[in-house]
Design a protein around this motif. Sequence first.
Motif, mmCIF file in Angstrom:
data_model
loop_
_atom_site.group_PDB
_atom_site.id
_atom_site.type_symbol
_atom_site.label_atom_id
_atom_site.label_comp_id
_atom_site.label_asym_id
_atom_site.label_seq_id
_atom_site.Cartn_x
_atom_site.Cartn_y
_atom_site.Cartn_z
ATOM 1 N N CYS A 291 0.845 -1.195 0.000
ATOM 2 C CA CYS A 291 0.000 0.000 0.000
ATOM 3 C C CYS A 291 0.881 1.245 0.000
ATOM 4 N N ASP A 292 0.358 2.310 -0.561
ATOM 5 C CA ASP A 292 1.063 3.579 -0.525
ATOM 6 C C ASP A 292 0.049 4.705 -0.365
ATOM 7 N N GLU A 293 0.541 5.904 -0.163
ATOM 8 C CA GLU A 293 -0.340 7.042 0.072
ATOM 9 C C GLU A 293 -0.904 7.626 -1.209
ATOM 10 N N THR A 294 -0.357 7.267 -2.352
ATOM 11 C CA THR A 294 -0.801 7.853 -3.608
ATOM 12 C C THR A 294 -1.999 7.139 -4.201
ATOM 13 N N GLY A 295 -2.213 5.892 -3.833
ATOM 14 C CA GLY A 295 -3.311 5.120 -4.411
ATOM 15 C C GLY A 295 -2.902 4.374 -5.666
ATOM 16 N N GLU A 296 -1.632 4.503 -6.058
ATOM 17 C CA GLU A 296 -1.171 3.835 -7.277
ATOM 18 C C GLU A 296 -1.253 2.318 -7.157
#
Length: 59
Positions: free
Chosen positions: A23-28
Motif C-alpha cells: 500500500c502507498d499514500e498515492t493510491g497507485e
Amino acid sequence: MTKPKSDPNQAERFTAIAKSLECDETGEAFERAFAKAVPPKRPPKPADGDKPEIKKPGQ
C-alpha cells in the motif's frame, strides 16, 4: 464510555501490514490491483435498428 488503552505497537503493526500489502499514500498500488481485477469498460454496442452511417465519396 471508557477510552481504550493505548497500544504503542499498533502503529508499527499497521505500517508492517501496509508494507506487506504494498500500500502507498498515492493510491497507485490500488489502481494497479484494480486494473488487474476489473476489465476496462467497452463502448456500448449499437442497438439492433441502429446502423452506422455510411458516407458516399464526395459527401
